[in-house]
Scaffold this motif. Structure first.
Motif, short mmCIF file in Angstrom:
data_model
loop_
_atom_site.label_atom_id
_atom_site.label_comp_id
_atom_site.label_asym_id
_atom_site.label_seq_id
_atom_site.Cartn_x
_atom_site.Cartn_y
_atom_site.Cartn_z
N MET A 1 52.52 -24.27 -9.59
CA MET A 1 53.89 -24.18 -9.12
C MET A 1 54.83 -23.97 -10.29
SD MET A 1 56.20 -27.04 -7.20
CE MET A 1 56.46 -27.89 -8.75
N LYS A 2 55.80 -23.10 -10.10
CA LYS A 2 56.77 -22.89 -11.15
C LYS A 2 57.76 -24.04 -11.12
CE LYS A 2 59.73 -19.22 -12.81
NZ LYS A 2 61.03 -19.77 -12.57
N ASP A 3 57.97 -24.68 -12.27
CA ASP A 3 58.90 -25.79 -12.30
C ASP A 3 60.26 -25.25 -12.69
OD1 ASP A 3 59.54 -28.56 -12.21
OD2 ASP A 3 59.77 -28.43 -14.37
N VAL A 4 61.27 -25.61 -11.90
CA VAL A 4 62.58 -25.05 -12.16
C VAL A 4 63.44 -25.94 -13.05
CG1 VAL A 4 62.69 -23.63 -10.08
CG2 VAL A 4 63.42 -26.01 -9.99
N ARG A 5 62.86 -27.05 -13.47
CA ARG A 5 63.67 -27.95 -14.30
C ARG A 5 64.03 -27.26 -15.60
NH1 ARG A 5 61.27 -33.65 -15.39
NH2 ARG A 5 61.88 -33.89 -13.24
N GLU A 6 65.33 -27.29 -15.91
CA GLU A 6 65.75 -26.61 -17.12
C GLU A 6 65.78 -27.54 -18.31
OE1 GLU A 6 69.40 -25.07 -15.81
OE2 GLU A 6 68.42 -23.55 -14.59
N THR A 7 65.83 -28.83 -18.04
CA THR A 7 66.03 -29.76 -19.13
C THR A 7 64.73 -30.46 -19.50
OG1 THR A 7 66.63 -31.40 -17.51
CG2 THR A 7 68.42 -30.22 -18.56
N ALA A 221 59.01 -46.51 -1.07
CA ALA A 221 58.84 -46.03 -2.45
C ALA A 221 57.78 -44.94 -2.44
CB ALA A 221 58.40 -47.18 -3.35
N GLY A 222 57.86 -44.02 -3.37
CA GLY A 222 56.86 -42.95 -3.45
C GLY A 222 56.68 -42.48 -4.89
N PHE A 223 55.59 -41.77 -5.11
CA PHE A 223 55.27 -41.30 -6.46
C PHE A 223 54.60 -39.93 -6.37
CE2 PHE A 223 50.76 -41.97 -5.90
CZ PHE A 223 50.73 -42.95 -4.92
N ARG A 224 54.61 -39.27 -7.49
CA ARG A 224 54.00 -37.95 -7.58
C ARG A 224 53.51 -37.84 -9.01
NH1 ARG A 224 54.63 -32.71 -5.19
NH2 ARG A 224 55.24 -31.21 -6.77
N ASN A 235 48.20 -34.46 -3.95
CA ASN A 235 48.54 -35.58 -3.07
C ASN A 235 47.32 -36.50 -2.94
OD1 ASN A 235 46.78 -34.43 -1.20
ND2 ASN A 235 48.43 -33.31 -0.17
N LEU A 236 47.41 -37.53 -2.09
CA LEU A 236 46.32 -38.50 -1.99
C LEU A 236 45.10 -37.93 -1.26
CD1 LEU A 236 48.19 -41.88 -1.40
CD2 LEU A 236 47.30 -40.93 -3.53
N MET A 237 45.22 -36.72 -0.71
CA MET A 237 44.05 -36.09 -0.11
C MET A 237 43.33 -35.23 -1.16
SD MET A 237 45.73 -35.24 3.56
CE MET A 237 44.44 -35.50 4.78
N GLY A 238 43.85 -35.23 -2.37
CA GLY A 238 43.20 -34.53 -3.47
C GLY A 238 43.58 -33.05 -3.56
N PHE A 239 44.53 -32.62 -2.73
CA PHE A 239 44.93 -31.20 -2.74
C PHE A 239 46.26 -31.01 -3.46
CE2 PHE A 239 41.53 -30.81 0.12
CZ PHE A 239 41.24 -29.47 0.28
N ARG A 240 46.40 -29.85 -4.06
CA ARG A 240 47.68 -29.53 -4.70
C ARG A 240 48.73 -29.40 -3.60
NH1 ARG A 240 46.59 -28.35 -9.79
NH2 ARG A 240 44.49 -27.62 -10.28
N ASP A 241 49.84 -30.07 -3.82
CA ASP A 241 50.87 -30.13 -2.78
C ASP A 241 52.22 -29.73 -3.39
OD1 ASP A 241 52.46 -30.75 -0.58
OD2 ASP A 241 51.31 -32.55 -0.10
N GLY A 242 52.77 -28.65 -2.88
CA GLY A 242 54.04 -28.15 -3.43
C GLY A 242 53.90 -26.73 -3.95
N THR A 243 52.80 -26.07 -3.60
CA THR A 243 52.57 -24.71 -4.08
C THR A 243 53.63 -23.76 -3.52
OG1 THR A 243 50.21 -25.16 -4.06
CG2 THR A 243 50.87 -22.84 -4.16
N GLN A 244 53.75 -23.78 -2.22
CA GLN A 244 54.64 -22.84 -1.55
C GLN A 244 56.05 -23.43 -1.56
OE1 GLN A 244 53.90 -19.83 -0.23
NE2 GLN A 244 56.08 -19.65 0.21
N ILE A 344 61.30 -24.20 5.06
CA ILE A 344 61.89 -25.50 4.73
C ILE A 344 61.59 -25.79 3.26
CG2 ILE A 344 61.76 -26.46 7.07
CD1 ILE A 344 59.16 -27.87 6.25
N LEU A 345 62.47 -26.59 2.66
CA LEU A 345 62.22 -27.01 1.27
C LEU A 345 61.56 -28.38 1.31
CD1 LEU A 345 62.72 -26.79 -1.85
CD2 LEU A 345 64.85 -28.01 -1.44
N ARG A 346 60.30 -28.43 0.91
CA ARG A 346 59.58 -29.71 0.93
C ARG A 346 59.78 -30.43 -0.39
NH1 ARG A 346 53.92 -28.39 1.26
NH2 ARG A 346 54.56 -26.38 0.44
N ARG A 347 59.95 -31.76 -0.32
CA ARG A 347 60.17 -32.53 -1.54
C ARG A 347 59.58 -33.94 -1.35
NH1 ARG A 347 63.48 -34.89 -5.15
NH2 ARG A 347 64.11 -33.70 -6.98
#
Ligand code: HEM
Length: 432
Positions: A1-7, A221-224, A235-244, A344-347
């Motif tokens: 996933m491309k990270d858009v964080r600039e800082t 509470a949540g974590f990533r 994610n906790l199912m072992g799959f990459r989550d947030g690709t799309q 939708i934007l998933r987060r």
């Protein structure tokens, strides 16, 4: 996933360091050695753009609320509250104090300007557990639940007529097992930060400030984990989550001229606490797991493709003439092509709340102590009636993932546009 964080968050500013240098500074000033730089000007300096560690600060004021398009931080603390305030002026007072406090905390400052100048005879109002910690990209995103407009038939704050048409009630979906004490709420606050203590601290302060106006209804509470600038977290199912990710925020995320002024630049947040039967999942072979999502476990690539970023081969058939990505695979059901062009934007964030006695929903209907772990699914959209609702309506009926996922709580919240400096969040709603 491309990270858009600039800082990037080095070097980090810590409040502890600031207090230390402030003391030293007093004597420097006494010697008449000139004006201090922002970095040496005490706790307030954290808000300055050129202060060390300022790169770990996400701007609070702006056209949009932070925490939506902001690159996803590692931790979240979400709270939904019920309003107890008697009149609109009390809600306005709450929003003003929340706006000021959120602006300070995201800048790395304690809520109360006096904190840090410790005086044993005074009550220091900020609880202090974030002192010495980096601002950690803290964002605080505030939302309004349906109960702000009408609750149990009562228009408590004279806002019923201002409820936007798009702000519908979520229907009951197939398989929902919503727990009342984990569902709904008149207000929402989502704090996200790279440090869990910073995120919790932020919510804790806002709840404290709300003592006379609102009470906590539910929290999550949540974590990533992992470094999203290097690879898509699992994610906790072992799959990459947030690709799309969503392709155009103006088109899919932000409310435009179709909404009232206070929502223009705002969005609708759907949160769902989704318990995952991870013990059941762990008994499945990897091939089946991949069929469930439609992606490969190791690489995250769609089934039949080589790279994570490859397009889903939704038309492709295998040698037996069956779709390579099953008709009821999760990614097919979430894909834009299956949803009348909606995105939708998933987060979301994983959660892990210990273990509890549960009866599995699928054969062999095991009853056992199992992990209460899963996903705090969070998504943003311009209109829930074209986004989450129809998408999940279909998913809830046929998604292969349903064997493992049970929705147990959450809510729909209207996230007003961001506040300009000098304004408070939601001002254009309350003062329209
Ligand atoms: C336990 C619950 C869930 C889990 C573990 C989960 C996990 C995943 C995973 C692993 C992917 C593929 C990688 C990616 O693109 O990020 C994915 C894609 C997606 N999911 Fe979920 N998800 C869950 C629930 C939901 C729900 C409730 C919705 C919305 C109603 C949703 C909407 C989507 C969408 C829109 C995509 C992208 C589809 C595409 O490739 O175009 N997911 N999810």
């Amino acid at each position: 996933m491309k990270d858009v964080r600039e800082t990037k968050d080095a070097p980090r500013l810590t409040r502890g360091r600031l207090f230390g240098v402030t003391a030293a500074l007093g004597s420097t000033l006494g010697l008449g050695l000139g004006k201090p730089s922002a970095a040496f000007a005490g706790p307030e300096a954290a808000a300055s753009a050129d202060a060390p560690g300022a790169s770990a600060i996400e701007a609070f004021y702006g056209e949009y609320q932070a925490g939506i398009l902001t690159a996803q931080q590692r931790h979240t603390y979400f709270v939904a509250l019920d309003l107890t305030a008697g009149k609109r002026a009390d809600v306005i007072a709450l929003m003003k104090s929340w706006t000021d406090a959120a602006a300070r905390m995201t800048a790395g400052l304690p809520v109360d300007p006096v904190a840090g100048a410790y005086d044993a005879t005074k009550t220091i109002e900020d609880s202090g557990e974030a002192l010495g910690l980096s601002p950690s990209h803290l964002t605080i995103t505030i939302g309004f639940g349906a109960g702000l407009f009408v609750k149990d038939g009562a228009d408590r704050y004279g806002l019923a007529k201002r409820r936007p048409k798009a702000f519908v009630d979520l229907p009951r979906f197939n398989g929902d097992q919503m727990i009342e004490t984990k569902t709904g709420g008149d207000l929402s606050v989502q704090a996200c930060a790279d440090d869990p203590q910073v995120a919790f601290h932020a919510v804790r302060q806002l709840v404290r400030l709300a003592a006379d106006a609102a009470t906590v209804r539910w929290v999550q509470a949540g974590f990533r984990s992992g470094d999203p600038t290097k690879e898509t977290p699992r994610n906790l199912m072992g799959f990459r989550d947030g690709t799309q990710t969503v392709s155009d925020a103006h088109r899919y995320v932000w409310v435009g001229s179709d909404g009232p002024r206070w929502m223009q630049g705002g969005s609708y947040l759907v949160a769902r606490r989704i318990r995952i039967a991870i013990e059941h999942w762990d008994r499945m072979n990897v091939g089946f797991q991949e069929q469930t999502f439609g992606r490969q476990k190791q690489s995250g690539a769609p089934i039949g493709m080589a790279h994570e970023s490859d397009a889903l081969p939704l038309q492709a058939l295998d040698k037996d003439g069956n779709p390579v990505i099953a008709e009821n695979a999760h990614v097919r059901l979430g894909n834009v092509s299956t949803n009348n062009g909606a995105q939708i934007l998933r987060r979301g964030y994983s959660y892990n709340d210990g273990a509890s006695l549960v009866a599995e929903r699928w054969p062999p209907w095991r009853q056992a102590m199992e992990y209460d772990a899963g996903l705090l699914f969070v998504c943003y959209q311009r209109d829930p009636a074209t986004g989450f609702i129809p998408m999940f309506e279909q998913m809830s009926k046929i998604d292969m993932l349903n064997q493992f996922a049970t929705h147990t709580g959450g809510g729909l919240f209207a996230i007003p546009a961001g506040a300009a400096r000098g304004e408070y969040l939601g001002q254009h709603l309350f003062e329209a």
